[in-house]
Structures are given as C-alpha cells and as structure tokens.
Scaffold this active site. Structure first.
Site, PDB file in Angstrom:
ATOM      1  N   GLU A 117     -11.034   3.565   6.367  1.00  0.00           N
ATOM      2  CA  GLU A 117      -9.942   4.445   6.836  1.00  0.00           C
ATOM      3  C   GLU A 117     -10.622   5.533   7.685  1.00  0.00           C
ATOM      4  OE1 GLU A 117      -7.984   6.642   3.701  1.00  0.00           O
ATOM      5  OE2 GLU A 117      -6.322   7.288   4.988  1.00  0.00           O
TER       6      GLU A 117
ATOM      7  N   HIS B 239       1.145   4.867  -2.453  1.00  0.00           N
ATOM      8  CA  HIS B 239       0.737   5.698  -3.599  1.00  0.00           C
ATOM      9  C   HIS B 239       2.024   6.322  -4.122  1.00  0.00           C
ATOM     10  CE1 HIS B 239      -3.561   5.537  -2.365  1.00  0.00           C
ATOM     11  NE2 HIS B 239      -2.998   5.363  -1.181  1.00  0.00           N
TER      12      HIS B 239
ATOM     13  N   HIS C  84      -9.688   1.156  -0.931  1.00  0.00           N
ATOM     14  CA  HIS C  84      -9.584   1.815   0.372  1.00  0.00           C
ATOM     15  C   HIS C  84     -10.978   1.784   1.006  1.00  0.00           C
ATOM     16  CE1 HIS C  84      -5.794   3.279  -1.122  1.00  0.00           C
ATOM     17  NE2 HIS C  84      -5.599   4.112  -0.117  1.00  0.00           N
TER      18      HIS C  84
ATOM     19  N   ASP D 121       1.775   4.008   2.842  1.00  0.00           N
ATOM     20  CA  ASP D 121       0.736   4.865   2.247  1.00  0.00           C
ATOM     21  C   ASP D 121       1.338   6.002   1.413  1.00  0.00           C
ATOM     22  OD1 ASP D 121      -1.907   5.452   1.693  1.00  0.00           O
ATOM     23  OD2 ASP D 121      -2.388   6.295   3.653  1.00  0.00           O
ATOM     24  N   ASP D 122       1.741   7.091   2.059  1.00  0.00           N
ATOM     25  CA  ASP D 122       2.309   8.261   1.366  1.00  0.00           C
ATOM     26  C   ASP D 122       3.545   8.708   2.151  1.00  0.00           C
ATOM     27  OD1 ASP D 122       0.063   8.920  -0.671  1.00  0.00           O
ATOM     28  OD2 ASP D 122      -0.978   8.626   1.228  1.00  0.00           O
TER      29      ASP D 122
ATOM     30  N   HIS E 114       0.860  -1.200   0.000  1.00  0.00           N
ATOM     31  CA  HIS E 114       0.000   0.000   0.000  1.00  0.00           C
ATOM     32  C   HIS E 114       0.889   1.240   0.000  1.00  0.00           C
ATOM     33  CE1 HIS E 114      -3.752   2.095   1.973  1.00  0.00           C
ATOM     34  NE2 HIS E 114      -3.091   2.932   1.179  1.00  0.00           N
TER      35      HIS E 114
HETATM   36  N1  ADE Z   1      -4.607   8.830  -1.788  1.00  0.00           N
HETATM   37  C1  ADE Z   1      -3.365   8.917  -1.330  1.00  0.00           C
HETATM   38  N2  ADE Z   1      -3.323   8.560  -0.030  1.00  0.00           N
HETATM   39  C2  ADE Z   1      -4.583   8.239   0.327  1.00  0.00           C
HETATM   40  C3  ADE Z   1      -5.192   7.784   1.520  1.00  0.00           C
HETATM   41  N3  ADE Z   1      -4.510   7.592   2.647  1.00  0.00           N
HETATM   42  N4  ADE Z   1      -6.524   7.552   1.516  1.00  0.00           N
HETATM   43  C4  ADE Z   1      -7.242   7.751   0.412  1.00  0.00           C
HETATM   44  N5  ADE Z   1      -6.715   8.167  -0.735  1.00  0.00           N
HETATM   45  C5  ADE Z   1      -5.401   8.400  -0.791  1.00  0.00           C
HETATM   46 ZN    ZN Z   2      -3.742   4.786   0.660  1.00  0.00          ZN
END
Ligand code: ADE
Ligand code: ZN
Length: 342
Positions: free
Chosen positions: A204, A23, A201, A282-283, A21
C-alpha cells in the site's frame, strides 16, 4: 469527464458484487459515532458531524490511522459492535453487495479494556442477522496490528481460539512502513496450524519486498492493496502466474495520497497486466464511499469498460473464501446481469 453512457449509476448499483477488503471500524459514520458516544458518555474531539467530516483530510496512512483509532474509542459494548456492523450491511445491501469479508482489529479494543468476546459477539450476531434478513453472506477476518509486537499478535491469536469457528482467516494491517510481514511469521505459522486462512496488507505504502514477504513468509491467499507490485516485473509475473488476488481500494489510495488523483490510479494497468484485481472500499466512512462510489469514480477516472467491471466483480467472487457452490451461484448471477443489460 462524464461516465460512458451505458455505465450509469443505476447499472453499477444493480451489479451483484462482493467486498473483500473492509475494516468494520472504518465504516463508522460520524452520525453513528455521535449517537454511540452520547449513549456511552464518551466525549469526542468534534462539536458536530460536519466538523468530524472536515477533519477527514489525510496526508498519508498514519494521519488517517491516528483519527481511525481515536474515533473507535466510542465502541464499548456488544450492542455498539452490532450497530456498527448492521449499519454497514444495510448500506452495502442497498448497493446489491451479496457477499462481504470483513476485517476487525481486536487489539484496538482489547488494549483499551474492551473484552475480545464483546467485540466478536456483537459483530458475529450482526453478520448472522445480515445473512438471514438482508441476504448478504459474510466471513470474518481478524487482523493483527503490525505497529504492535508479534507477542501481542500471538496473545490475540490465542484469545481468539474459543471463537475459532466464527473467523475464517487472519490478516495484518495498520502502519505498514517499518513493520515488515516477516516479523509476524511465527504468528501466521501458528494461525495456519489452527486452520486459519491468511491475508496481509502489503504494497500500500510499503515496497514490493513486503509483498514478497507476505507471499513467502506468511503464505497469504490474497494481498490487500498491493498496488506497488507494478514496480517489480518478477513480482507481477508471480502474482499473475499464481493468480494471487489483490484487494484494491481506489478511493482509499487517493485519500491517503498513494496516488495523486483517481486518474493516476493503476487499477486499469493491473487488469491489463492480467492480475486478479478486485474493487473494495477499505474504510468507507473516511474515504468518500462504499462499493458503488468506488466503481463509479474509478470507471470515470480510468475509463473502465463494461468488460473491466465484469472482470473486477468476477475476480472478487473467485477470490472470496466462499465455498465453490456459492461462488458459482454468484458468478452465474453476475453473468446473467451483464447479459441482460447488453
Ligand atoms: N487499517 C484500516 N485501514 C487501513 C489501511 N488502509 N491500511 C492499513 N491499515 C488499515
Ligand atoms: Zn485496509
């Protein structure tokens, strides 16, 4: 609270791992953002790397997404997508990540005039080079932005078909609440007809109902995040019985205030419930770390044992879209690592 003595940063670094996971646009570090902005003649709303990092202070998912979509506007050419992906692979290969499954958000680029082909060719070329030069295997997952329409998602699906063999599956991301998975049922039906695997997703920020919909309407193989599943015992039973993997991202959840602190995160609870939870970033450019930083912070905050860490990594190899042979190879490598560091 310090780390338990046998779970050092060096021990965590050496563990062979997979990330499921991530992006790719969320791995754009401010240094690279400035470099690409300069060569593309794009102006940024920050005067320095430090100022950009100071702005990465979020109150919820939407406050992050606003900055995320703005920052990626520097990405214009195939080489930009190559450099972005290459930098991520170099970073994670230094953490002994052996396999990655990468999300990308084509609509965030095509909507501002960057062709689909430019985006995917740059990413794909870097993934191929990463496999050859860094020994990191990879799969690519195309996400639909759920704040846009199902028609736009369908159009994106159709424009991906010339590149079908480069993409293993489709996902659903962006602003969750108010954009339920059921809205995208027809797109996911068509994607599965073309042989794409599906993930989404869900849970969350959204309610457990969104996880049910992802399972029943989108027929997903994995749930991304899914941390709110624990609010619904019947859902927990279903996820456990069917061994549906959950790609959990602890540092992300703290930065986006899903949990007040890492000590409050429910990853340990999910493991104790017998769920197939995995660790992910994630990011990472926005949330304070890549795989190792997530393992380290979560281990300290939740007192994860070596057994918990072994389980999390094993889950991610099993939950990956790799073939059975490479899954077994990586899983054996993992077991040997833990056996030889007893
Ligand atoms: N796009 C990038 N990061 C995200 C996240 N944590 N939740 C939903 N969309 C995303
Ligand atoms: Zn994500």
């Amino acid at each position: 609270m310090s780390s338990s003595p046998d779970i050092t940063k060096t021990f965590i670094q050496g563990i062979p791992k997979a990330e499921l996971h991530i992006h790719i646009e969320g791995s754009l570090e401010p240094e690279l953002m400035f470099e690409i902005a300069e060569r593309n003649g794009v102006s940024l709303p920050y005067s320095s790397v430090e100022e950009a990092r100071r702005a990465y202070n979020f109150s919820d998912l939407q406050s992050f997404l606003d900055i995320y979509y703005q920052s990626m506007q520097v990405l214009l050419h195939e080489q930009d997508f190559y450099d972005l992906t290459r930098a991520y692979l170099q970073r994670v290969s230094s953490q002994n990540v052996r396999h990655v499954e990468i999300f990308f958000d084509p609509q965030a680029h095509t909507d501002r005039g960057v062709p689909f082909e430019t985006v995917i060719t740059g990413i794909h070329r870097a993934l191929e080079d990463g496999e050859r030069q860094l020994s990191v295997s990879s799969k690519l997952i195309m996400c639909f932005l759920r704040h846009l329409s199902a028609e736009s998602a369908m159009e994106t699906l159709r424009s991906s078909l010339p590149f079908r063999e480069w993409i293993v599956g489709v996902g659903l991301d962006s602003s969750e609440v108010g954009h339920p998975p059921e809205d995208f049922k027809a797109v996911f039906d068509e994607a599965r007809e073309h042989g794409f695997l599906t993930v989404a997703h869900a849970g969350e920020e959204g309610s457990p109902e969104y996880i049910w919909q992802a399972l029943d309407d989108l027929k997903v193989s994995r749930i991304d995040h899914g941390v709110r599943c624990v609010e619904d015992p019947k859902l927990v039973e279903r996820l456990r019985e069917e061994r549906i993997p959950l790609t959990v991202c602890p540092l992300s959840n703290v930065k986006l205030r899903v949990f007040g602190s890492i000590e409050d995160h429910n990853l340990k609870q999910m493991l104790d419930l017998g769920l197939c939870a995995t660790m992910n970033s994630d990011d990472p450019a926005y949330f304070g770390g890549y795989m190792d930083e997530n393992f380290h912070a979560t281990q300290e905050g939740l007192h994860l044992t070596r057994g918990d860490i072994h389980r999390l990594v094993k889950n991610s190899f099993q939950a990956s879209f790799l073939d059975a042979e490479r899954k077994q190879l990586l899983s054996d490598e993992l077991d040997e690592y833990f056996a030889s560091h007893a």
